[in-house]
Design an enzyme around this catalytic site. Structure first.
Site, PDB file in Angstrom:
ATOM      1  N   GLU A 217     139.625 -76.118 -48.490  1.00 19.60           N
ATOM      2  CA  GLU A 217     139.771 -76.099 -50.138  1.00 19.60           C
ATOM      3  C   GLU A 217     138.048 -76.987 -50.095  1.00 19.60           C
ATOM      4  O   GLU A 217     138.151 -77.609 -50.226  1.00 19.60           O
ATOM      5  CB  GLU A 217     139.847 -77.097 -50.679  1.00 19.60           C
TER       6      GLU A 217
ATOM      7  N   ASN B  70     134.589 -87.495 -52.646  1.00 26.11           N
ATOM      8  CA  ASN B  70     134.587 -87.786 -54.157  1.00 26.11           C
ATOM      9  C   ASN B  70     135.780 -87.832 -54.573  1.00 26.11           C
ATOM     10  O   ASN B  70     136.392 -88.616 -55.073  1.00 26.11           O
ATOM     11  CB  ASN B  70     134.734 -86.385 -55.115  1.00 26.11           C
TER      12      ASN B  70
ATOM     13  N   CYS C 185     134.694 -80.740 -57.727  1.00 24.65           N
ATOM     14  CA  CYS C 185     135.411 -79.452 -57.111  1.00 24.65           C
ATOM     15  C   CYS C 185     135.227 -78.331 -58.462  1.00 24.65           C
ATOM     16  O   CYS C 185     134.961 -77.197 -58.377  1.00 24.65           O
ATOM     17  CB  CYS C 185     135.574 -78.832 -56.097  1.00 24.65           C
TER      18      CYS C 185
HETATM   19  N1  LIG Z   1     137.979 -77.809 -52.739  1.00 26.54           N
HETATM   20  C1  LIG Z   1     137.991 -78.943 -53.372  1.00 26.54           C
HETATM   21  O1  LIG Z   1     138.970 -78.724 -53.596  1.00 26.54           O
HETATM   22  C2  LIG Z   1     136.891 -79.382 -53.327  1.00 26.54           C
HETATM   23  C3  LIG Z   1     135.697 -79.198 -52.884  1.00 26.54           C
HETATM   24  N2  LIG Z   1     135.317 -79.767 -52.624  1.00 26.54           N
HETATM   25  C4  LIG Z   1     133.374 -79.413 -51.821  1.00 26.54           C
HETATM   26  O2  LIG Z   1     132.693 -80.470 -50.725  1.00 26.54           O
HETATM   27  C5  LIG Z   1     131.739 -81.073 -51.368  1.00 26.54           C
HETATM   28  C6  LIG Z   1     131.413 -82.757 -51.719  1.00 26.54           C
HETATM   29  O3  LIG Z   1     132.038 -83.540 -51.049  1.00 26.54           O
HETATM   30  P1  LIG Z   1     131.357 -83.552 -49.095  1.00 26.54           P
HETATM   31  O4  LIG Z   1     132.075 -84.438 -48.417  1.00 26.54           O
HETATM   32  O5  LIG Z   1     129.638 -84.179 -49.723  1.00 26.54           O
HETATM   33  O6  LIG Z   1     131.313 -82.471 -48.107  1.00 26.54           O
HETATM   34  P2  LIG Z   1     131.530 -82.253 -46.539  1.00 26.54           P
HETATM   35  O7  LIG Z   1     131.592 -81.070 -46.418  1.00 26.54           O
HETATM   36  O8  LIG Z   1     129.869 -82.593 -46.066  1.00 26.54           O
HETATM   37  O9  LIG Z   1     132.241 -83.281 -45.830  1.00 26.54           O
HETATM   38  C7  LIG Z   1     133.251 -83.167 -45.801  1.00 26.54           C
HETATM   39  C8  LIG Z   1     133.890 -83.791 -45.163  1.00 26.54           C
HETATM   40  O10 LIG Z   1     133.630 -83.136 -43.730  1.00 26.54           O
HETATM   41  C9  LIG Z   1     133.264 -83.883 -42.639  1.00 26.54           C
HETATM   42  N3  LIG Z   1     132.234 -83.434 -42.122  1.00 26.54           N
HETATM   43  C10 LIG Z   1     130.458 -83.335 -41.990  1.00 26.54           C
HETATM   44  N4  LIG Z   1     130.807 -82.783 -40.534  1.00 26.54           N
HETATM   45  C11 LIG Z   1     131.774 -82.152 -39.748  1.00 26.54           C
HETATM   46  C12 LIG Z   1     131.755 -81.553 -38.688  1.00 26.54           C
HETATM   47  N5  LIG Z   1     130.791 -80.735 -38.296  1.00 26.54           N
HETATM   48  N6  LIG Z   1     132.867 -81.050 -38.325  1.00 26.54           N
HETATM   49  C13 LIG Z   1     133.661 -81.453 -39.531  1.00 26.54           C
HETATM   50  N7  LIG Z   1     133.979 -82.537 -40.204  1.00 26.54           N
HETATM   51  C14 LIG Z   1     132.579 -82.877 -41.342  1.00 26.54           C
HETATM   52  C15 LIG Z   1     132.585 -85.042 -43.471  1.00 26.54           C
HETATM   53  O11 LIG Z   1     132.430 -86.330 -43.050  1.00 26.54           O
HETATM   54  P3  LIG Z   1     130.915 -87.154 -42.762  1.00 26.54           P
HETATM   55  O12 LIG Z   1     131.490 -88.232 -44.635  1.00 26.54           O
HETATM   56  O13 LIG Z   1     130.851 -88.422 -41.931  1.00 26.54           O
HETATM   57  O14 LIG Z   1     129.885 -86.501 -43.061  1.00 26.54           O
HETATM   58  C16 LIG Z   1     133.533 -85.477 -44.656  1.00 26.54           C
HETATM   59  O15 LIG Z   1     134.969 -85.935 -44.602  1.00 26.54           O
HETATM   60  C17 LIG Z   1     131.013 -80.167 -52.259  1.00 26.54           C
HETATM   61  O16 LIG Z   1     131.021 -78.313 -52.308  1.00 26.54           O
HETATM   62  C18 LIG Z   1     132.772 -79.812 -53.125  1.00 26.54           C
HETATM   63  O17 LIG Z   1     132.559 -78.467 -53.764  1.00 26.54           O
HETATM   64  C19 LIG Z   1     135.246 -81.461 -52.594  1.00 26.54           C
HETATM   65  C20 LIG Z   1     136.585 -81.736 -53.456  1.00 26.54           C
HETATM   66  C21 LIG Z   1     137.342 -80.746 -53.602  1.00 26.54           C
HETATM   67  O1  LIG Z   2     137.106 -82.711 -55.818  1.00 26.66           O
HETATM   68  C1  LIG Z   2     137.944 -82.509 -56.992  1.00 26.66           C
HETATM   69  O2  LIG Z   2     137.765 -81.800 -58.015  1.00 26.66           O
HETATM   70  C2  LIG Z   2     138.967 -82.397 -56.798  1.00 26.66           C
HETATM   71  O3  LIG Z   2     140.221 -81.758 -56.537  1.00 26.66           O
HETATM   72  C3  LIG Z   2     139.704 -82.338 -58.555  1.00 26.66           C
HETATM   73  O4  LIG Z   2     140.996 -82.463 -58.761  1.00 26.66           O
HETATM   74  P1  LIG Z   2     141.384 -83.050 -59.891  1.00 26.66           P
HETATM   75  O5  LIG Z   2     140.819 -81.795 -60.495  1.00 26.66           O
HETATM   76  O6  LIG Z   2     142.615 -83.236 -60.728  1.00 26.66           O
HETATM   77  O7  LIG Z   2     140.399 -84.031 -61.177  1.00 26.66           O
END
Ligand SMILES: NC(=O)C1=CN([C@@H]2O[C@H](COP(=O)(O)OP(=O)(O)OC[C@H]3O[C@@H](n4cnc5c(N)ncnc54)[C@H](OP(=O)(O)O)[C@@H]3O)[C@@H](O)[C@H]2O)C=CC1
Ligand SMILES: O=C(O)[C@H](O)COP(=O)(O)O
Length: 496
Positions: A264, A169, A298
């Site tokens: 995170e 994202n 997130c």
């Molecule tokens: N707290 C925070 O700061 C944030 C949290 N999020 C959370 O992330 C989620 C959405 O993002 P999303 O990208 O779908 O999350 P994922 O956990 O599916 O993927 C995150 C990353 O991990 C990689 N990945 C997948 N499988 C593995 C593995 N087995 N080992 C290592 N890396 C792996 C993915 O690669 P690939 O794409 O190739 O599968 C991607 O680069 C939501 O739950 C959201 O809340 C999102 C943004 C900020």
């Molecule tokens: O994935 C997310 O939600 C980002 O870390 C959010 O960043 P922002 O709250 O500053 O837009």
């Protein structure tokens, strides 16, 4: 345009290369990973599926490049980071174009993400120079039984090779939030970009390449996380993992070795609304917090917990604003754009159907075309509905009506997540008490949750993470304290 001009080096025909040892390369796997445009649902780009041997090579180069980098003066590290930031910002248009095509981020927000990332890198360079240029000096006679015969000097040293894994994202911003701190602190960096967002990341990495960082210091290996993820995260050459994403992070934490982890993860950010809240302010923040980037943040508001006495009025105000949201393609800078994948859209639909079966009030009609889901406010959501607890990562927002503040706090704290939350009231004293009672890493008073500005500490409790982000915290997390003790033959007291 993406993949042209100064970026043509990263493209081979219709296939993007990966970055290793200071060069753009084709993988020997002969396999590729397709990136599907969420709007057209057709393949937009293709990247290399890197092999384990290629990961091994990247780790070797990262290890040797780090040794030389750790001896590079801090001001020079900062200078290179400033250069990379400037190149990145100068080329915001082609990178934003990739974000639009790969993750359907609205056009203006895509540009903002790139500019914000450049600013983050520059701030990191400045902050690094300040905090890494300082250490501590301790004397021994402050501890009982000691004379002043020992001078202790502490400094912060790099960890070695940092593995960075950002989510789809904010692929550019959440990548540089790891790359910048790692590099300024004297580490080398291996990036595994998310599949959706990989091409945006490759363009961003090329900006670092053009800035002139030493060979091997930064690398970027592409491939599906499910295929190369475990090999990367369990690689013996990795000295630190900085991961942002979903539950995958919990699995990584269990498998990774004895190395520092920055995780995170997801959130179910609650918005608690008290009777005295300014309901127009709340409604505006619910729209911004719940529906920006179609709820795929997130830090999105993921449940509204509103006092019954003001619930009708608030729901009406939010409904009126939802009706004004523009739904459509990211190219037109619509507010609500297609969600990232079909499986994500199916998951969101599952939550909506569950709420329907269990009797939630639909404030709008549920509508979906492909990955595009119209914004939906679900009123009268009860705790037995999945949407009350699960993270939709889509433009669907549940409203739970509460009869006391305690009930709101209870709901917030019953979640397995604990990322952020917010509370709306004009009574600052009550707001402080509620903030203290909420088991989340951050509480925003009278505003929607947000990670930014990027130098603020950002952390999740419970399943929402390990450690704390934000520029300063990330720099500190990617270093270790080293001490040198000078032992004097006899006590020495200044002016003594
Ligand atoms: N707290 C925070 O700061 C944030 C949290 N999020 C959370 O992330 C989620 C959405 O993002 P999303 O990208 O779908 O999350 P994922 O956990 O599916 O993927 C995150 C990353 O991990 C990689 N990945 C997948 N499988 C593995 C593995 N087995 N080992 C290592 N890396 C792996 C993915 O690669 P690939 O794409 O190739 O599968 C991607 O680069 C939501 O739950 C959201 O809340 C999102 C943004 C900020
Ligand atoms: O994935 C997310 O939600 C980002 O870390 C959010 O960043 P922002 O709250 O500053 O837009």
């Amino acid at each position: 345009m993406a993949g042209t001009g100064m970026f043509s080096e990263i493209l081979d025909g219709d296939l993007y290369k990966y970055y290793s040892d200071g060069e753009w390369k084709k993988s020997s796997s002969g396999k590729t990973v397709s990136i599907v445009n969420p709007t057209t649902r057709k393949t937009q780009y293709k990247v290399q599926a890197c092999t384990q041997e290629e990961v091994n090579k990247v780790m070797e180069s990262a290890k040797s490049a780090q040794k030389a980098w750790a001896k590079t003066p801090l001001w020079k590290r900062a200078e290179l980071l400033h250069k990379a930031a400037a190149i990145l910002k100068e080329h915001k248009a082609p990178i934003a174009e990739c974000l639009i095509k790969e993750i359907a981020k609205p056009a203006k927000d895509s540009v903002t993400e790139v500019v914000r990332s450049g600013d983050l890198i520059s701030y990191t360079a400045e902050e690094g120079v300040r905090i890494l240029g300082e250490g501590k000096f301790l004397v021994s006679d402050s501890f009982p039984g000691n004379d002043r015969t020992k001078y202790c000097l502490t400094s912060k040293i790099p960890l070695g090779v940092v593995l960075a894994i950002p989510p789809f994202n904010y692929p550019v911003n959440l990548a540089v939030s790891k790359i910048g701190p790692a590099l300024i602190a004297g580490n080398s960096l291996v990036l595994k970009p998310p599949t959706q967002g990989a091409v945006s990341c490759l363009h961003m990495v090329h900006c670092f390449h053009l800035a002139g960082f030493p060979k091997g210091l930064i690398s970027c290996v592409t491939g599906k996380g499910s295929e190369i993820g475990d090999f990367l995260t369990m690689h013996p050459g990795v000295n630190c993992i900085s991961f942002t994403g979903g539950d995958t992070g919990i699995a990584i934490s269990k498998k990774a070795g004895m190395i520092p982890l920055q995780m995170e993860l997801g959130g179910k950010d609650a918005c608690i609304v008290l009777e005295d809240a300014d309901l127009d302010l709340v409604a505006a923040n619910i729209i911004k917090g719940g529906f920006s980037y179609s709820g795929q943040r997130c830090t999105a508001i993921k449940v509204v917990l509103v006092m019954e006495s003001v619930a009708d009025a608030l729901v009406e105000k939010v409904k009126a604003r939802v009706a004004k949201l523009r739904v459509g393609p990211p190219e037109n800078d619509c507010d609500i754009t297609p969600v990232v994948t079909e499986s994500s859209a199916n998951f969101i639909e599952g939550l909506v159907m569950d709420a329907k079966e269990k009797g939630a009030t639909f404030c709008q009609q549920y509508k979906r075309e492909g990955n595009l889901i119209w914004p939906l406010l679900l009123d009268n959501v009860r705790p037995d509905m999945r949407i009350a607890w699960e993270e939709p990562f889509g433009p669907i927002l549940p409203v739970v009506r509460i009869n006391s503040v305690e009930e709101g706090i209870y709901h917030c704290n019953a979640s397995n997540f604990g990322l952020q939350g917010c509370v709306f009231t004009k009574d600052i004293n009550r707001a402080m008490l509620i903030s203290d009672a909420m088991e989340t890493g951050t509480v925003q008073i009278n505003s929607a949750p947000a990670r930014g500005p990027d130098h603020f500490p950002f952390q999740g409790l419970k399943d929402s993470g390990i450690g704390s982000q934000g520029i300063t915290n990330s720099i500190n997390m990617m270093t270790k304290v080293k001490t040198t003790v000078i032992n004097l033959p006899s006590p020495s007291y200044t002016m003594g």
